[in-house]
Design a protein around this motif. Structure first.
Motif, short mmCIF file in Angstrom:
data_model
loop_
_atom_site.label_atom_id
_atom_site.label_comp_id
_atom_site.label_asym_id
_atom_site.label_seq_id
_atom_site.Cartn_x
_atom_site.Cartn_y
_atom_site.Cartn_z
N VAL A 22 40.77 37.78 31.59
CA VAL A 22 41.15 37.65 30.17
C VAL A 22 42.16 36.52 30.01
CG1 VAL A 22 42.19 38.83 28.18
CG2 VAL A 22 40.79 40.14 29.80
N GLY A 23 41.92 35.64 29.06
CA GLY A 23 42.94 34.65 28.69
C GLY A 23 43.20 33.57 29.73
N ARG A 24 42.32 33.42 30.71
CA ARG A 24 42.44 32.36 31.73
C ARG A 24 43.75 32.43 32.52
NH1 ARG A 24 38.22 29.24 31.27
NH2 ARG A 24 39.07 27.66 32.66
N ARG A 25 44.36 33.62 32.57
CA ARG A 25 45.57 33.81 33.39
C ARG A 25 45.53 35.24 33.92
NH1 ARG A 25 48.88 37.07 30.28
NH2 ARG A 25 48.03 37.24 28.18
N LEU A 26 46.33 35.51 34.93
CA LEU A 26 46.34 36.86 35.51
C LEU A 26 46.82 37.88 34.48
CD1 LEU A 26 46.08 38.43 38.30
CD2 LEU A 26 48.57 38.40 38.28
N THR A 27 46.04 38.96 34.32
CA THR A 27 46.50 40.08 33.49
C THR A 27 46.23 41.39 34.25
OG1 THR A 27 44.40 40.54 32.38
CG2 THR A 27 45.85 38.88 31.33
N ILE A 28 46.67 42.46 33.65
CA ILE A 28 46.45 43.77 34.27
C ILE A 28 44.96 44.11 34.36
CG2 ILE A 28 48.73 44.77 33.85
CD1 ILE A 28 47.60 46.05 31.29
N ALA A 29 44.12 43.43 33.60
CA ALA A 29 42.67 43.64 33.75
C ALA A 29 42.24 43.20 35.15
CB ALA A 29 41.89 42.86 32.68
N ASP A 30 42.77 42.07 35.63
CA ASP A 30 42.44 41.62 36.99
C ASP A 30 42.95 42.62 38.02
OD1 ASP A 30 41.45 38.73 36.53
OD2 ASP A 30 43.32 38.80 35.40
N LEU A 31 44.18 43.11 37.80
CA LEU A 31 44.75 44.03 38.79
C LEU A 31 43.96 45.33 38.85
CD1 LEU A 31 48.57 43.38 38.23
CD2 LEU A 31 47.00 42.33 39.85
N THR A 70 57.78 45.28 31.96
CA THR A 70 58.21 44.08 32.70
C THR A 70 57.98 42.82 31.88
OG1 THR A 70 56.02 43.73 33.70
CG2 THR A 70 57.54 45.17 34.89
N GLY A 71 57.17 42.91 30.84
CA GLY A 71 56.84 41.71 30.05
C GLY A 71 55.91 40.77 30.81
N GLN A 72 55.23 41.28 31.84
CA GLN A 72 54.35 40.41 32.64
C GLN A 72 52.93 40.96 32.68
OE1 GLN A 72 56.09 38.62 36.30
NE2 GLN A 72 57.71 40.12 35.96
N TYR A 73 51.98 40.04 32.65
CA TYR A 73 50.55 40.32 32.83
C TYR A 73 49.94 41.21 31.75
CZ TYR A 73 52.04 38.60 37.38
OH TYR A 73 52.60 37.86 38.38
N GLY A 74 50.62 41.28 30.62
CA GLY A 74 50.07 42.04 29.49
C GLY A 74 49.37 41.10 28.51
N PRO A 75 48.93 41.63 27.39
CA PRO A 75 48.24 40.82 26.39
C PRO A 75 49.19 39.90 25.63
CG PRO A 75 48.53 43.06 25.59
CD PRO A 75 49.04 43.05 26.99
N GLY A 76 48.65 38.75 25.19
CA GLY A 76 49.45 37.84 24.37
C GLY A 76 49.30 38.15 22.89
N ASP A 77 48.21 38.82 22.53
CA ASP A 77 47.99 39.19 21.12
C ASP A 77 47.03 40.39 21.06
OD1 ASP A 77 45.38 38.24 21.52
OD2 ASP A 77 45.88 36.24 20.77
N GLU A 78 46.70 40.79 19.86
CA GLU A 78 45.87 41.99 19.67
C GLU A 78 44.45 41.83 20.24
OE1 GLU A 78 46.40 45.26 18.37
OE2 GLU A 78 48.33 44.48 19.06
N ASP A 79 43.89 40.62 20.10
CA ASP A 79 42.55 40.39 20.65
C ASP A 79 42.57 40.55 22.17
OD1 ASP A 79 41.49 39.92 18.20
OD2 ASP A 79 41.52 37.72 18.36
N GLU A 80 43.60 40.00 22.79
CA GLU A 80 43.71 40.13 24.25
C GLU A 80 43.93 41.59 24.66
OE1 GLU A 80 45.31 35.81 25.88
OE2 GLU A 80 46.44 37.62 26.38
N ARG A 81 44.69 42.30 23.86
CA ARG A 81 44.94 43.72 24.19
C ARG A 81 43.62 44.49 24.25
NH1 ARG A 81 45.62 48.56 21.81
NH2 ARG A 81 45.19 47.76 19.73
N ARG A 82 42.76 44.24 23.24
CA ARG A 82 41.46 44.93 23.23
C ARG A 82 40.57 44.47 24.40
NH1 ARG A 82 42.52 44.96 17.72
NH2 ARG A 82 41.90 42.79 17.47
N GLU A 83 40.64 43.17 24.68
CA GLU A 83 39.82 42.62 25.76
C GLU A 83 40.26 43.18 27.12
OE1 GLU A 83 37.20 41.29 25.02
OE2 GLU A 83 36.53 40.13 26.73
N ILE A 84 41.56 43.29 27.30
CA ILE A 84 42.08 43.87 28.55
C ILE A 84 41.60 45.32 28.69
CG2 ILE A 84 44.21 44.75 29.61
CD1 ILE A 84 45.54 42.09 28.79
#
Ligand SMILES: N[C@@H](CCC(=O)N[C@@H](CS)C(=O)NCC(=O)O)C(=O)O
Length: 208
Positions: A152-161, A80-94
């Motif tokens: 993560v990243g001060r916005r909703l991501t799949i980690a919150d969900l 969907t291109g939504q609520y995923g990581p913006g970069d590699e650091d965020e991907r690991r954090e999620i």
């Protein structure tokens, strides 16, 4: 026939993680009720055709069958291109928080709720142990949310969900939620999202 089919039941917070993602991203999806409390996920045919791991949720999409809520969330974020990581650091954090959620935050709480509120075992050594473990995990997440509106990243991501799976369940597990004020404030932010729904309004409930 909807694009996505989610095998689920309303009492499942693990299924709620996926249902909420589908709803918030306005996907064309339909729930298929799984009669977990009457043993459907233990049935060998259900396991052979849907999930050999014997767990809900199962998501069917484009001829694929996906299981494990964290992996499904990752799949949906990518599609969907939504609520995923913006970069590699965020991907690991999620993934770091989704793993913590699966191992501790969701899992101790869900087991405590299952025994105490759904199976109605009464208070036992096991429920006491699970409550302390759940509270320890809640303290970790509460401390993290003291410094950021979302995980993560001060916005909703799949980690919150992922972490949100059981936090709206209404049953009383003996955990005093007001002690976790940052989690409570985060829940308000989630509730305010356009399209947010309570688990019991999103998926079919088990008949009593
Ligand atoms: N890590 C899994 C956990 C799934 C899970 O435990 N689902 C429960 C329902 S909420 C289940 O089907 N349990 C069956 C069992 O443990 O036998 C996920 O996130 O999808």
């Amino acid at each position: 026939m909807s694009e996505y089919t989610l095998h689920c039941f309303a009492e499942s917070g693990n299924a709620y993680k996926v249902a909420l993602m589908l709803e918030l991203t306005s996907q064309d999806w339909q729930p298929v009720f799984v009669d977990f409390f009457h043993g459907q996920t233990r049935d060998s045919q259900w396991r052979e055709t849907l999930n050999e791991q014997g767990e809900v949720p199962v998501l069917e999409h484009a001829g694929q069958r996906l299981t494990q809520s964290a992996l499904i969330l990752d799949y949906l974020a990518e599609r969907t291109g939504q609520y995923g990581p913006g970069d590699e650091d965020e991907r690991r954090e999620i993934w770091r928080w989704m793993l913590f959620d699966n191992h501790k935050f969701t899992s101790y709480y869900a087991m405590l709720r299952f025994l105490l509120c759904l199976k109605q075992t009464g208070e036992t050594e096991v429920t006491g142990f699970l409550r302390e473990r759940a509270k320890a995990a809640y303290r970790v997440v509460d401390a993290h949310l003291a410094n950021t509106p979302f995980m993560v990243g001060r916005r909703l991501t799949i980690a919150d969900l992922s972490l949100a799976g059981y936090v709206f369940m209404p049953e009383d597990t003996g955990i005093v939620l007001s002690e976790f004020s940052h989690i409570e404030a985060w829940k308000q932010r989630l509730r305010a999202l356009p399209g947010w729904k309570h688990p019991y309004d999103l998926m079919p409930r088990t008949a009593s």
